[in-house]
Design a protein around this motif. Structure first.
Motif, PDB file in Angstrom:
ATOM      1  N   SER A   1     -37.541  28.514  -9.381  1.00  0.00           N
ATOM      2  CA  SER A   1     -38.495  27.826 -10.251  1.00  0.00           C
ATOM      3  C   SER A   1     -38.472  28.402 -11.663  1.00  0.00           C
ATOM      4  O   SER A   1     -38.570  27.664 -12.653  1.00  0.00           O
ATOM      5  CB  SER A   1     -39.904  27.930  -9.667  1.00  0.00           C
ATOM      6  N   ALA A   2     -38.342  29.724 -11.752  1.00  0.00           N
ATOM      7  CA  ALA A   2     -38.271  30.351 -13.078  1.00  0.00           C
ATOM      8  C   ALA A   2     -37.022  29.891 -13.827  1.00  0.00           C
ATOM      9  O   ALA A   2     -37.064  29.597 -15.029  1.00  0.00           O
ATOM     10  CB  ALA A   2     -38.273  31.868 -12.930  1.00  0.00           C
ATOM     11  N   ARG A   3     -35.906  29.799 -13.110  1.00  0.00           N
ATOM     12  CA  ARG A   3     -34.667  29.317 -13.737  1.00  0.00           C
ATOM     13  C   ARG A   3     -34.810  27.847 -14.139  1.00  0.00           C
ATOM     14  O   ARG A   3     -34.275  27.416 -15.173  1.00  0.00           O
ATOM     15  CB  ARG A   3     -33.497  29.483 -12.779  1.00  0.00           C
ATOM     16  N   LEU A   4     -35.517  27.067 -13.310  1.00  0.00           N
ATOM     17  CA  LEU A   4     -35.722  25.656 -13.606  1.00  0.00           C
ATOM     18  C   LEU A   4     -36.510  25.474 -14.899  1.00  0.00           C
ATOM     19  O   LEU A   4     -36.157  24.643 -15.749  1.00  0.00           O
ATOM     20  CB  LEU A   4     -36.449  24.983 -12.437  1.00  0.00           C
ATOM     21  N   LYS A   5     -37.571  26.247 -15.071  1.00  0.00           N
ATOM     22  CA  LYS A   5     -38.370  26.164 -16.300  1.00  0.00           C
ATOM     23  C   LYS A   5     -37.521  26.459 -17.526  1.00  0.00           C
ATOM     24  O   LYS A   5     -37.632  25.799 -18.560  1.00  0.00           O
ATOM     25  CB  LYS A   5     -39.543  27.145 -16.229  1.00  0.00           C
TER      26      LYS A   5
ATOM     27  N   ALA B   1     -28.525  26.457  -7.628  1.00  0.00           N
ATOM     28  CA  ALA B   1     -27.180  26.987  -7.347  1.00  0.00           C
ATOM     29  C   ALA B   1     -27.052  28.428  -7.836  1.00  0.00           C
ATOM     30  O   ALA B   1     -26.511  29.289  -7.126  1.00  0.00           O
ATOM     31  CB  ALA B   1     -26.128  26.104  -8.015  1.00  0.00           C
ATOM     32  N   ALA B   2     -27.556  28.701  -9.037  1.00  0.00           N
ATOM     33  CA  ALA B   2     -27.477  30.069  -9.574  1.00  0.00           C
ATOM     34  C   ALA B   2     -28.294  31.035  -8.725  1.00  0.00           C
ATOM     35  O   ALA B   2     -27.871  32.169  -8.455  1.00  0.00           O
ATOM     36  CB  ALA B   2     -27.966  30.082 -11.022  1.00  0.00           C
ATOM     37  N   SER B   3     -29.463  30.605  -8.270  1.00  0.00           N
ATOM     38  CA  SER B   3     -30.314  31.464  -7.459  1.00  0.00           C
ATOM     39  C   SER B   3     -29.680  31.731  -6.098  1.00  0.00           C
ATOM     40  O   SER B   3     -29.676  32.867  -5.613  1.00  0.00           O
ATOM     41  CB  SER B   3     -31.689  30.819  -7.283  1.00  0.00           C
ATOM     42  N   LEU B   4     -29.132  30.703  -5.462  1.00  0.00           N
ATOM     43  CA  LEU B   4     -28.485  30.883  -4.157  1.00  0.00           C
ATOM     44  C   LEU B   4     -27.260  31.787  -4.262  1.00  0.00           C
ATOM     45  O   LEU B   4     -27.014  32.615  -3.384  1.00  0.00           O
ATOM     46  CB  LEU B   4     -28.078  29.512  -3.598  1.00  0.00           C
ATOM     47  N   ALA B   5     -26.490  31.636  -5.343  1.00  0.00           N
ATOM     48  CA  ALA B   5     -25.288  32.459  -5.515  1.00  0.00           C
ATOM     49  C   ALA B   5     -25.641  33.925  -5.696  1.00  0.00           C
ATOM     50  O   ALA B   5     -24.932  34.812  -5.213  1.00  0.00           O
ATOM     51  CB  ALA B   5     -24.482  31.963  -6.716  1.00  0.00           C
ATOM     52  N   GLU B   6     -26.742  34.203  -6.371  1.00  0.00           N
ATOM     53  CA  GLU B   6     -27.114  35.588  -6.666  1.00  0.00           C
ATOM     54  C   GLU B   6     -27.967  36.209  -5.562  1.00  0.00           C
ATOM     55  O   GLU B   6     -27.740  37.363  -5.169  1.00  0.00           O
ATOM     56  CB  GLU B   6     -27.884  35.638  -7.985  1.00  0.00           C
TER      57      GLU B   6
ATOM     58  N   TYR C   1     -23.489  27.250  -0.101  1.00  0.00           N
ATOM     59  CA  TYR C   1     -23.535  28.702  -0.248  1.00  0.00           C
ATOM     60  C   TYR C   1     -23.810  29.434   1.062  1.00  0.00           C
ATOM     61  O   TYR C   1     -24.032  30.643   1.069  1.00  0.00           O
ATOM     62  CB  TYR C   1     -24.595  29.085  -1.290  1.00  0.00           C
ATOM     63  N   GLY C   2     -23.803  28.701   2.163  1.00  0.00           N
ATOM     64  CA  GLY C   2     -23.951  29.331   3.467  1.00  0.00           C
ATOM     65  C   GLY C   2     -25.317  29.931   3.708  1.00  0.00           C
ATOM     66  O   GLY C   2     -25.438  30.922   4.439  1.00  0.00           O
TER      67      GLY C   2
END
Length: 488
Positions: A455-459, A440-445, A374-375
């Motif tokens: 971490s919130a997405r991981l939970k 991946a979702a966090s880096l993309a957004e 994601y650069g």
């Protein structure tokens, strides 16, 4: 009303107005005298408050009455950088055929030096009738794209001064076929030099959104009210007034026409029976021809820059969408690769604590690979902090992970009875799949390594017992076990 009565009412109105003015002046003088009688400090205080209220009132009045700014078109990318991005996507295996073809079509139309005008609008607004009125012979243009895109037709039209143009008939919005037809219509609208937006009444929300979308790309546009003969002159003017308000700063002109076409009605016969009769209504499109003549007066060369900017801006968005989809697919492959490695590592971990070492090494590699995809530049310290925070999250959620893993394995006959090693391996697959998807979702957004967000997405993913994802992970675990067994 007679002339004398009109004069009498006018005189009474003038007298009432003068009385109000004198009363207001007298009241203002009385207030001024009372104000001057106040102490100096109170005069300054009240004066300051009045000035503040006056400034606020004038500001509000200016905000309400100020002329609206024209919408700024979307930023246009440099063609060279756009071609470079498309080339990079092609090297990564993405299907860039439509993007490359769009650039070719851009060059082809520029070379043709013909003016393209697209008829855009919802279904049942009379686009086909207007095409027949503007191009009575309805001969397909020699450079039509109709052979490759059957839902977009091109026809040769002629203006009052003898100039020719190419009329593009596109699918109507809200037509059967849905999103695919709407995409065809919008892409053709961007390729055109100008747009005739056709409506048959007041604009609804989706039509307003379409107008603003066209304005964002800087398209020269005429807003045309069709079937104008079905309203009275008063109703028609009211409609045109509302349309001008809704399209202020967007449409070059708002006008009413009747494109003609056929209509059916019931005719009473001499024997008392009725029959259905179809007749052709004569088109009345002179206002449109005049407005179209003014709009296209600069010719293809004069309108080409706006057209090219719109096409490149649209390609920029489409390329961005393809880039995001390609990155998401690559991220999926990376996550799957590391989940598989985690399964193999868990099955091979025999020494006490060795699985924690494996977990740390793989988590570091996963984080680095996704950040590079994601650069996003990340330091070793950031990666270490994120891995440590992920470990804390996993430590508090171990029981949940194992419960989810155990329930998932029960869905596979024979797999759930193979022992704790399989459960451990599947749990690792679930952990790394969740960690990779969350990161991946966090880096993309966010376009940065936001530890709290990831971490919130991981939970959330660790507690997601969705059947499809767990089934895929169980299959991955089974495949890894078979390969390990075959090599033993």
């Amino acid at each position: 009303m007679s002339r004398r009565l009109r004069l009498l009412f006018s005189a009474l109105a003038m007298a009432a107005l003068l009385w109000l003015l004198f009363a207001a002046a007298e009241r203002a003088l009385a207030l001024a005298q009372r104000f001057l009688a106040l102490p100096t400090w109170l005069q300054w205080t009240l004066g300051g408050i009045l000035l503040i209220f006056a400034a606020a009132g004038l500001s509000l009045l200016w905000w309400l009455l100020r002329p609206r700014r024209k919408r700024r078109p979307l930023p246009v990318p440099d063609r060279g950088s756009l071609e470079q991005r498309i080339g990079q996507l092609r090297e990564r295996g993405a299907d860039t055929g439509t993007l490359t073809a769009e650039l070719g079509e851009l060059d082809r139309r520029r070379a043709s030096a013909r003016v393209y005008v697209v008829l855009f609008g919802e279904i049942s607004t009379g686009k086909s009738s207007l095409i027949r009125a503007l191009a009575p012979h309805a001969q397909v243009a020699s450079d039509a794209r109709g052979g490759t895109t059957r839902d977009v037709g091109h026809y040769d039209g002629r203006l009052a001064d003898g100039r020719t143009l190419v009329l593009a008939d596109v699918p109507g919005s809200r037509e059967a076929g849905g999103e695919a037809h709407e995409t065809l219509a919008r892409e053709e609208a961007l390729r055109a030099h100008a747009v005739i937006y056709l409506c048959a009444g007041d604009l609804n929300r989706s039509q307003g959104d379409e107008l603003h979308w066209l304005a964002d790309f800087g398209k020269p546009l005429l807003l045309v009210l069709n079937k104008a003969d079905q309203w009275t002159s008063v109703e028609r003017e009211q409609l045109l007034t509302r349309l001008r308000q809704q399209s202020r700063g967007i449409a070059s002109a708002v006008l009413a026409i009747s494109a003609g076409g056929s209509e059916r009605y019931q005719r009473q016969l001499a024997d008392g029976s009725t029959e259905s009769v179809e007749r052709q209504r004569k088109p009345a499109i002179e206002p449109l021809l005049q407005a179209l003549d003014r709009l296209t007066a600069p010719g293809a060369e004069g309108l080409e820059n706006l057209r090219e900017n719109a096409v490149l801006a649209g390609l920029h968005q489409r390329t961005g969408t393809l880039e995001a989809r390609t990155r998401a697919e690559e991220a999926e492959r990376i996550v799957r690769k590391y989940a598989r490695r985690a399964i193999v590592g868990a099955l091979a971990a025999v020494a006490p604590g060795s699985d924690l070492v494996i977990q740390g090494v793989l988590a570091t590699g996963l984080t680095r690979a996704l950040a590079e995809l994601y650069g996003v530049k990340v330091s070793d310290v950031q990666i270490e902090d994120f891995v440590q925070q992920a470990r804390l999250t996993l430590r508090t959620g171990t029981s949940i992970v194992l419960a989810v893993a155990g329930n998932a394995l029960k869905a596979f006959p024979g797999l759930g009875t193979l022992g704790g090693g399989v459960l451990h391996a599947f749990a690792y697959a679930l952990i790394f799949d969740s960690m990779g998807r969350a990161l991946a979702a966090s880096l993309a957004e966010r376009h940065t390594l936001d530890q709290d967000d990831a971490s919130a997405r991981l939970k959330e993913l660790l507690t997601d017992a969705g059947g499809t994802r767990l089934r895929q992970l169980a299959t991955l675990t089974m495949d890894a076990m078979r390969e390990r067994s075959s090599t033993d």
